[in-house]
Structures are given as structure tokens and as C-alpha cells.
Scaffold this motif. Structure first.
Motif, short mmCIF file in Angstrom:
data_model
loop_
_atom_site.label_atom_id
_atom_site.label_comp_id
_atom_site.label_asym_id
_atom_site.label_seq_id
_atom_site.Cartn_x
_atom_site.Cartn_y
_atom_site.Cartn_z
N SER A 103 -1.29 4.52 -5.13
CA SER A 103 0.18 3.56 -5.78
C SER A 103 0.53 2.12 -4.91
O SER A 103 1.03 2.89 -3.78
CB SER A 103 0.82 4.13 -6.75
N GLY A 131 2.64 0.12 -6.23
CA GLY A 131 3.29 -1.20 -6.45
C GLY A 131 4.57 -0.15 -6.27
O GLY A 131 5.83 -0.87 -7.03
N HIS A 132 4.94 0.40 -5.40
CA HIS A 132 6.41 0.99 -4.95
C HIS A 132 7.28 -0.18 -4.72
O HIS A 132 8.77 -0.14 -5.84
CB HIS A 132 6.38 2.14 -4.11
N GLY A 153 7.34 1.96 -15.26
CA GLY A 153 6.25 2.96 -14.47
C GLY A 153 5.55 3.63 -15.66
O GLY A 153 4.08 3.95 -15.26
N VAL A 182 2.93 0.51 -16.69
CA VAL A 182 1.83 0.35 -15.87
C VAL A 182 0.89 1.72 -15.84
O VAL A 182 -0.76 1.69 -16.10
CB VAL A 182 2.35 0.49 -14.40
N GLY A 183 1.59 3.12 -16.21
CA GLY A 183 0.43 4.19 -15.52
C GLY A 183 -0.38 4.61 -16.99
O GLY A 183 -1.55 5.13 -16.53
N SER A 218 -3.43 2.72 -16.68
CA SER A 218 -3.76 2.31 -15.10
C SER A 218 -4.28 4.08 -14.78
O SER A 218 -5.38 3.47 -13.95
CB SER A 218 -3.30 1.43 -13.97
N THR A 265 -2.14 -1.38 -9.60
CA THR A 265 -0.53 -1.37 -8.97
C THR A 265 -0.39 -2.85 -7.80
O THR A 265 1.07 -2.68 -7.89
CB THR A 265 -0.17 -0.06 -8.62
N PHE A 302 0.27 -5.43 -10.43
CA PHE A 302 1.67 -4.99 -11.19
C PHE A 302 3.42 -5.83 -10.35
O PHE A 302 4.15 -6.11 -10.87
CB PHE A 302 1.64 -3.39 -11.41
N PHE A 354 3.93 9.32 -11.49
CA PHE A 354 3.67 7.93 -11.78
C PHE A 354 5.25 7.62 -12.57
O PHE A 354 5.91 6.93 -11.59
CB PHE A 354 3.30 7.43 -12.54
N SER A 396 5.53 -2.56 -0.35
CA SER A 396 4.36 -1.86 -0.69
C SER A 396 4.23 -1.37 0.61
O SER A 396 4.07 0.21 0.84
CB SER A 396 4.00 -1.72 -1.89
#
Lengths: 272, 312
Positions: free
Chosen positions: B58, B60-61, B107, B110-111, B114, B126, B129, B209, B240
Motif C-alpha cells: 500500500s 496510501g498511508h 480503508g 478503498v480496501g 482494490s 492506493t 487514492f 487494511f 507515504s
């Protein structure tokens, strides 16, 4: 455990007219397969005959295009692989698929999360019940590793095991999900003759000890003929024969498609 | 180790409390860095659950951190004037939890769609996103558009940060060090085999996630009430990457290593402040050197087998 006390259901697994097509290719066509409780059945055929595809239909990796599969009375259509494992079908893979970076202990341990009661929240709270469950699982894992003489490897990463032991660990891991039916996909592949003899003994032992049914896909005739009660032969996705090892060995169609006539005592008979 | 896990958490919170009580004597600069370190640990350890343990790459953090940060900051900005001073820590904890929960929802959103993707493809989704989140905050007047939010009350203390970091480590370590949690590692190793063992790979991936996003959201809330200014620009792709680098440097899936890497990579830029212009060059060289010399991670001294032995 109670399986021997109860009257055995006539079919544990019932595949009825199962067909699967990938685009224009019919990989398996109208396959009928029945496996009773406590039975050891071999599924053989040349490369590309559809044996592994049949496996993948039973275990939910593929959905059959037509036909139905029932396991202990439950229809398997639409069930995901993990749900089918939950119903009591466990499998091994043609190319070993262990969890390579996990220890031998953990490889077997994860199989227990299917039947145990500790979930995410117990793992977070770490109360008395959690520790009790983990202890119980640990002792069960060690017990089954002991039975298969793998406990000395328990801290070894699975990928560092010798090949034969990896095959064995994969079978042990499948057994740890406590199945009623065990599917073995070419367990003798890549083994030397001594290992094959050992494997034959192991499969017999598993069947006796755990009282489960086994479906064996195998190329090695010695292994299959030696232990199977019944053999199903596939060729080009079609079942061409079914019967006892002796019947199958003498079946003209099987000889032509797969065995070759060196297996026959009277080669001339096959030509007729 | 299992018996000690909860005691360890309590001990860590007590240490945080003790150190925090003395924070009045600290140099404010060092205090700020100590808080930054705590936030980095939360980010890195929570991302490690997704990228390291579960093996879902990921990027996208920073997006989840932004969701948590903006949610919490908006709440405290709106509510602080009407809350008596004594109740303000409770307001902050509530805002932090709200930030975490909204980030966890993000999360989940998105999770679910995806996580069918693997490897590079998941990374790209991600990444996209994260950028979408940033642009949404950048263009929405309610969150101050491009200027972001300012005048956020300074609620973040060393105690809250380190306690949240301890909680993150506890949750991730407890999840993974259990029969249930070995499922994350199985999904990492082989999804098909995991399903054959009765493990639902999708459920594990979504759990990782959502849990990771929750803690990233809490880190965002702490960050917002620490810096007191929240700009959407601060949550771009590079943020990220910073967290991903901590995870890789620490050794994917190795909690202790990731904590050490988070500390190192937060303190290092401060030490390199002298050559401000060359900071990114030094940083990049460090990463390249690391990948050549220790692809398994700088601190990955222990291997999985000894880790599982320690757990039992």
C-alpha cells in the motif's frame, strides 16, 4: 471419530455430470464421481486429462460450467475454497504450496484456526480463554507433528525442509484441518523409489488412523495400483474407465490411452 | 512473551506518563522530535501490518493519515470553545478515535474493491487514492481548501503520542502473534494455499487494511494537534513513501526493526539539518545502499523461525 459408529452415507462426495469449459476448451466433460466414506480412490490419466481441473472443481478453485457437486449432502456450488475446507475437504497441491517463510510448527498451526474459537478479539484481549486455546492448539500441533515424525523440524522454516519432508508436511497440514475427505494431487511427483514406497505406506496409515476418504491423483502406477480400492481413468476430460485396479489395468481403452501394453500379460488381447 | 504482552503495554504507557510529567523541563525542540518519533512509530508499525505481515503493498498511508488528521482537527476546532477546559483531554481522545474510525472507514472503502489486485497494481490504486484524498481536502472550503486548517489547539502531548504508539505496537504484535494472526503471514506467503487451509484471504487483507488505516488516522490526529497547522500538501505521495521506507528499512514484517527504523528516519533528517539542501540526496543514497547491501532490511536480524519460537 464417530464415523465408524454411524452407518456410512453411501456417497460422501457426489459429482454429477460436471463439465467445465475454458473458452472453447472443454477441460472436463460430464464427469461422474462418487466417493464413499472410508474409501481410497485413484484418479489417473495422461497429462492434460483434466485430473487437477477435477480437483479444482471439488475444492472450489473453479466452478463447474455444468453439473453439481455435493459433499455430505451439501451442494458445493458457489462456495469459496476456504468454505469448502471448512466443510471437510482438504487438499495438497501438485507443486508444493507450503507457507515458505513460516516455521513447520506455524504451517500446521494455521490449519487449526479453522476449528478453534480464538478470533481477532481474543487475540487482542489475551485473556485466560485465549491462552487456554493457544495451549490446546500447540499441544495438538505437536501431537500431529509427532505422529508424522516432523517435530524435530518444528522451528525450521518450511522452505528449508528436505523435499520429501515438504511433501509430508503439506499432507500433515491438510490433515490438521480435520477433513473427512483428503485430496492428494500427485504426492509422489519428484520422489525416488524409496520415498514412493514410504509414501504408499503413509497414505495407507493416514486412511487407517484418521478414518477418512482419500482421492489420489497420481501418475505413478505402482503407488496407485498398490493402494487404491477403485480407480477412475480420465482422458481428454472424459471418464473412460472405472473399477478395481485389476479391471482398470486390463481395460483396453485405458491401455490404449494411458498405460501402454507393457502392463498386460497378454499384449495380443489388447489389440482386439 | 504472551503473558507479558499486556504488562508490556501497561509498562509502556506508564513510562510515557512518567516522561511526559517531566516534559516541562525538556527543551521544546527535543520534545517536538520525541512526539514526531512517536507518530512515526504509529505510522510505520501500522503500515507494517499491511505491507510487511500481510504482504499487500500500500502507498496510501498518507491518505489515511490525512483523513484522520482533518477529521479530528475539524472536530476540535468546532467543539473546543464550547467544552470546559477540564473536559478537553476527553474531547481530544474522542477526536483522535473519530479520526481513526473515519480513516478505518476510508480503508474499508478503498480496501474492499482494490484488494483483488496484487503487487504493483494495488500500489498504484492506493497511490491514486492518497492523491484523491489530498485533492479533496485541497479543494473543500470546509477544510480550509489549499491553506488547510490553522489554529488547531495544541492537545498532543508526549503522553498521548507514546501511549498511542504503545497501543499500536501492542495491537499489531498481538494480532500477529496468535494462531488467528498467523493467517496474515499465510496470506503474505501464498493466498491459494491459505484458502485451502480455510483462511479467508480477502477478510484478512481487509482486516489488515482497516486496522492499519485506523492507526494512520490516529497518527494524523496526533500530528494535527502537534503541529497545529494542517496543510493538504503535507500528505502527498512523498509522505507515504517516507513510511514505506521505514517499513522496508526495518525489515518487512519485523516489528522491532520497523520501530528502530521509524526512530532513525525521524531523527536522521534533524541531524542532517546542517546540510539542508543535500538532505534528500543523503537520504536517497542511504536507501540505495541499503537495498544493495541488506535487501532483507537493516534491522532484520531475527528470522521468522526464531520469532515463532519466541511466541511459544
Amino acid at each position: 471419530m464417530s464415523a465408524s459408529a454411524e452407518p456410512k452415507p453411501d456417497s460422501l462426495l457426489k459429482m454429477q455430470r460436471c463439465t467445465i469449459r475454458f473458452g472453447g476448451l472443454t477441460a472436463v466433460s460430464e464427469l461422474d464421481l462418487r466417493i464413499g466414506g472410508d474409501e481410497l480412490i485413484g484418479l489417473i490419466g495422461p497429462n492434460g486429462a483434466g485430473k487437477t481441473t477435477a480437483f479444482n472443481m471439488i475444492t472450489g478453485v473453479y466452478q463447474p460450467t455444468e453439473g453439481e457437486i455435493h459433499f455430505a449432502g451439501t451442494p458445493l456450488s458457489g462456495q469459496a475454497p476456504q468454505e469448502i475446507t471448512g466443510l471437510g475437504i482438504a487438499r495438497t497441491f501438485q507443486n508444493i504450496r507450503l507457507f515458505p517463510s513460516l516455521s513447520v510448527f506455524d504451517n500446521v498451526r494455521v490449519a487449526f484456526q479453522l476449528r478453534q474459537t480464538t478470533g481477532m478479539f481474543q487475540s487482542l484481549l489475551r485473556g485466560a480463554a485465549f491462552h487456554r486455546n493457544e495451549k490446546l492448539i500447540e499441544s495438538e500441533v505437536l501431537e500431529i507433528l509427532d505422529i508424522f515424525k516432523l517435530s524435530r523440524f518444528r522451528h525450521t522454516m518450511a522452505k528449508n525442509l528436505p523435499y520429501g519432508d515438504q511433501r509430508r508436511l503439506e499432507i500433515v497440514r491438510a490433515l490438521a484441518t480435520k477433513p473427512k475427505l483428503l485430496l492428494l494431487d500427485e504426492p509422489a511427483a519428484g520422489m525416488n523409489p524409496t520415498e514412493k514406497v514410504e509414501l504408499t505406506r503413509l497414505i495407507g496409515f493416514i486412511k487407517e488412523k484418521f478414518r477418512i476418504s482419500v482421492l489420489l491423483v497420481e501418475h505413478d502406477m505402482q503407488v496407485v495400483m498398490g493402494i487404491c480400492q477403485r480407480i477412475v481413468v480420465l482422458d481428454h476430460g472424459v471418464k473412460i474407465a472405472e473399477g478395481s485396479p485389476t479391471e482398470v489395468r486390463n481395460d483396453a481403452k485405458v491401455v490404449e490411452a494411458y498405460l501402454g501394453d507393457s502392463h498386460l500379460k497378454k499384449p495380443a488381447a489388447a489389440v482386439d | 512473551m504472551q503473558l507479558g504482552a499486556k504488562r508490556w503495554l501497561i509498562a509502556a504507557v506508564l513510562v510515557a506518563f512518567g516522561v511526559s510529567a517531566l516534559s516541562g523541563y525538556f527543551n521544546r525542540y527535543y520534545l517536538g522530535i520525541a512526539i514526531d518519533v512517536g507518530i512515526s512509530i504509529i505510522l510505520a508499525v501500522s503500515l507494517n501490518l499491511i505491507n510487511g505481515h500481510t504482504g499487500q503493498f500500500s502507498l496510501g498511508h498518507a491518505g489515511f493519515m490525512a483523513v484522520g488528521g482533518f477529521t479530528a482537527a475539524k472536530l476540535t476546532l468546532e467543539l473546543t470553545p464550547s467544552v470546559p477546559a477540564a473536559a478537553q483531554p476527553a474531547l481530544f481522545v474522542g477526536a483522535m478515535l473519530a479520526g481513526g474510525l473515519v480513516a478505518a472507514l476510508a480503508g474499508l472503502a478503498v480496501g474492499l474493491p482494490s484488494l483483488r489486485l496484487k503487487g504493483d497494481y494495488l500500489a498504484i490504486v492506493t497511490l491514486g487514492f492518497g492523491e484523491i484524498i489530498r485533492v479533496i481536502f485541497q479543494t473543500s472550503p470546509a477544510f480550509g481548501a489549499a491553506t488547510g486548517l490553522t489554529g488547531i489547539p495544541k492537545f498532543t502531548t508526549l503522553f498521548w503520542t507514546w501511549s498511542a504508539a504503545a497501543l499500536t505496537v501492542y495491537v499489531v504484535a498481538s494480532l500477529v502473534n496468535s494462531t488467528y494472526g498467523r493467517g496474515f503471514l499465510c496470506v503474505h506467503d501464498d493466498e491459494v494455499a491459505a484458502a485451502a487451509m480455510g483462511i479467508n484471504p480477502t477478510r484478512y487483507k481487509v482486516t489488515a487494511f482497516v486496522t492499519g488505516a485506523f492507526f494512520a488516522g490516529m497518527a494524523g490526529a496526533l500530528y494535527a494537534h502537534h503541529k497545529q497547522v494542517l496543510k493538504p500538501d503535507g500528505f502527498d505521495f512523498m509522505k507515504s513513501i517516507d513510511v514505506v521506507v521505514m517499513v522496508i528499512l526495518g525489515g518487512m514484517g519485523n516489528t522491532v526493526g520497523v520501530i528502530l527504523a521509524a526512530i532513525l528516519l525521524t531523527v536522521l533528517p534533524e541531524l542532517l539539518r546542517g546540510f539542508a539542501d543535500y538532505r534528500m540526496i543523503v537520504y536517497s543514497l542511504l536507501i540505495i545502499g541499503l537495498m544493495l547491501l541488506r535487501p532483507q532490511g537493516l534491522f532484520n536480524l531475527r528470522r521468522r523461525e526464531s520469532r515463532s519460537a519466541a511466541a511459544n
